[in-house]
Enzyme design. Structure first.
Site, mmCIF file in Angstrom:
data_model
loop_
_atom_site.group_PDB
_atom_site.id
_atom_site.type_symbol
_atom_site.label_atom_id
_atom_site.label_comp_id
_atom_site.label_asym_id
_atom_site.label_seq_id
_atom_site.Cartn_x
_atom_site.Cartn_y
_atom_site.Cartn_z
ATOM 1 N N ASP A 67 -4.879 -23.482 16.037
ATOM 2 C CA ASP A 67 -4.001 -22.820 15.075
ATOM 3 C C ASP A 67 -4.620 -21.541 14.527
ATOM 4 O OD1 ASP A 67 -6.014 -24.052 13.502
ATOM 5 O OD2 ASP A 67 -4.711 -25.734 13.042
ATOM 6 N N ASN A 135 -3.732 -35.367 4.331
ATOM 7 C CA ASN A 135 -2.384 -35.937 4.418
ATOM 8 C C ASN A 135 -2.048 -36.388 5.840
ATOM 9 O OD1 ASN A 135 -1.971 -33.505 5.734
ATOM 10 N ND2 ASN A 135 -0.452 -32.709 4.271
ATOM 11 N N HIS A 137 -2.550 -34.560 8.657
ATOM 12 C CA HIS A 137 -2.177 -33.527 9.628
ATOM 13 C C HIS A 137 -3.274 -33.338 10.668
ATOM 14 C CE1 HIS A 137 -4.124 -30.470 6.763
ATOM 15 N NE2 HIS A 137 -4.743 -30.234 7.904
ATOM 16 N N GLU A 142 2.107 -30.748 9.826
ATOM 17 C CA GLU A 142 2.195 -31.418 8.529
ATOM 18 C C GLU A 142 3.140 -32.622 8.591
ATOM 19 O OE1 GLU A 142 0.142 -30.626 6.332
ATOM 20 O OE2 GLU A 142 0.268 -28.575 5.581
#
Length: 241
Positions: A67, A135, A137, A142
């Site tokens: 990313d 979380n 990811h 996400e």
């Protein structure tokens, strides 16, 4: 899924680095999927040491990063292009043209996603290195009611921006968007190495590895992959015992 716990972060880093460099020695034209963040830094340091001490060459290796932030120039010291050059690329003999990240400055970001997916399709990844977000990811995929298979633009969750704010001068400087490989692209890698450290990740490690497979915990989809190697320090793995 193979889960290995280490007493120290240094042991974890050394194991991951050795696994990756052993592949490069056995397959000089290996394709590596790389990650950023705080967790891989030690792994990259060990790879550089092995490169220098054992003369492991990366001249024929190709890399694809997961990313990049949207709107940050590669020379910005918070861009992932800058990170990769600082921690790995500038210290090994890999040609710059064989290192790839999504272009977060592309004029047509959707076209950039298509371009990146085409490159990934042409050069399947041998080993994909991953970290794990608080979380759940992976990359910047996400939690959501559905996940994109291919490379796409994602609006970062507030908790993700807050977790990354420590790298910036202020929260206002943390980009709101990123370009990321999709979960589908990640799962196409031949082998996936998930490296996680710290007590603050223990709960999400348990959910990702032993909980239900759900897009609300994107890393849980790794349970569907035939070859995942999970590397944990004792704190990150404490809820698995």
């Amino acid at each position: 899924m193979e889960i290995i716990q280490f007493d120290t972060q240094q042991e974890l880093d050394a194991y991951a680095a050795r696994y990756i460099t052993d592949l490069v020695k056995a397959k000089p034209q290996a394709v590596l999927g790389l990650a950023t963040g705080s967790t891989p830094i030690g792994i990259y340091d060990k790879i550089v040491q092995i490169h220098k001490n054992e003369h492991v060459s990366f001249e024929q290796v190709t890399t694809y990063n997961l990313d990049e932030y949207v709107g940050l120039q590669p020379k910005n010291d918070q861009s992932y292009a800058y990170y990769m050059n600082s921690h790995l690329f500038s210290h090994i003999d890999i040609p710059a043209e064989q290192t790839h990240l999504p272009n977060g400055m592309a004029a047509n970001i959707e076209a950039e996603c298509v371009r990146y997916d085409a490159m990934l399709a042409a050069q399947p990844v041998d080993i994909q290195l991953l970290g794990l977000g608080h979380n759940g990811h992976i990359g910047f995929n996400e939690p959501d009611h559905g996940l994109s298979g291919g490379t796409h633009v994602v609006k970062l969750k507030p908790e993700t921006r807050e977790a990354n704010a420590r790298f910036f001068d202020s929260m206002d400087e943390v980009p709101e968007f990123a370009v990321t490989m999709g979960v589908g692209s990640i799962l196409k890698a031949n082998t996936i190495i998930l490296a996680v450290r710290g007590a603050d990740k223990a709960q999400i490690v348990k959910e990702a590895l032993t909980g239900p497979i759900t897009t609300n915990v994107p890393a849980s989809l790794l349970q569907t992959h035939p070859r995942v190697i999970v590397l944990l320090d004792r704190e990150a793995g404490r809820m698995l015992d």
